[in-house]
Design a protein around this motif. Sequence first.
Motif, short mmCIF file in Angstrom:
data_model
loop_
_atom_site.label_atom_id
_atom_site.label_comp_id
_atom_site.label_asym_id
_atom_site.label_seq_id
_atom_site.Cartn_x
_atom_site.Cartn_y
_atom_site.Cartn_z
N ARG A 1 0.84 -1.20 0.00
CA ARG A 1 0.00 0.00 0.00
C ARG A 1 0.88 1.25 0.00
O ARG A 1 0.67 2.18 -0.78
N GLY A 2 1.90 1.25 0.85
CA GLY A 2 2.81 2.39 0.94
C GLY A 2 3.61 2.63 -0.33
O GLY A 2 4.03 3.76 -0.62
N LEU A 3 3.82 1.58 -1.10
CA LEU A 3 4.55 1.68 -2.36
C LEU A 3 3.62 1.95 -3.54
O LEU A 3 4.04 1.96 -4.69
N GLY A 4 2.33 2.17 -3.25
CA GLY A 4 1.38 2.58 -4.27
C GLY A 4 0.65 1.47 -5.00
O GLY A 4 -0.07 1.74 -5.97
N LEU A 5 0.78 0.23 -4.55
CA LEU A 5 0.05 -0.85 -5.21
C LEU A 5 -1.43 -0.77 -4.85
O LEU A 5 -1.78 -0.54 -3.70
N LYS A 6 -2.28 -0.97 -5.83
CA LYS A 6 -3.73 -0.93 -5.62
C LYS A 6 -4.29 -2.28 -5.21
O LYS A 6 -5.36 -2.37 -4.62
N GLU A 7 -3.56 -3.36 -5.58
CA GLU A 7 -3.97 -4.70 -5.20
C GLU A 7 -2.74 -5.60 -5.17
O GLU A 7 -1.70 -5.27 -5.74
N VAL A 8 -2.87 -6.71 -4.48
CA VAL A 8 -1.82 -7.73 -4.46
C VAL A 8 -2.47 -9.07 -4.78
O VAL A 8 -3.66 -9.28 -4.56
#
Length: 156
Positions: free
Chosen positions: A105-112
Amino acid sequence: MFEIRRAKPSDAQTAFEIRLQAIRHQCIGAYTKEQMLAWTAGAAKDGYDVLMEKYFYLGCIEGEPVATGMLDLENSEIGAIFVLPGFMQRGIGLKIVTHLEGLARGLGLKEVNLDATLNASDFYRRCGYVGEEPAIYHSPSGLQLACVPMVKGLLI
């Protein structure tokens, strides 16, 4: 006290051993003995050590590693969630997953996403991951294992 720390290249063998013990303890019944032996064959120096360069973490109790987890940014994937058998059922896996999701989340990913082993898919569903359709995971070593591809949106 439980803490999560970034793994170093020198942690590769420890992480590999945690993985080996977790698979041999948790995956009995979900996979054949032959699959489990092939899955856990080899050594850290056969390529597992390269993973330490990614966002690879160790969960430690009193400084001793008892769990692993990795965030693969290139694939928006969480993986290598393994807990030593003597420390299972204590919420450690959840803490590792939550930590990795926070990093993502902190690295900007919208989903994993992840490929859940058959025995772990219910755990990931409880963590908010979605996925039901079985698939085949193709490991870099050529091993093929049934899995459940899953995804989780990360609300910011």
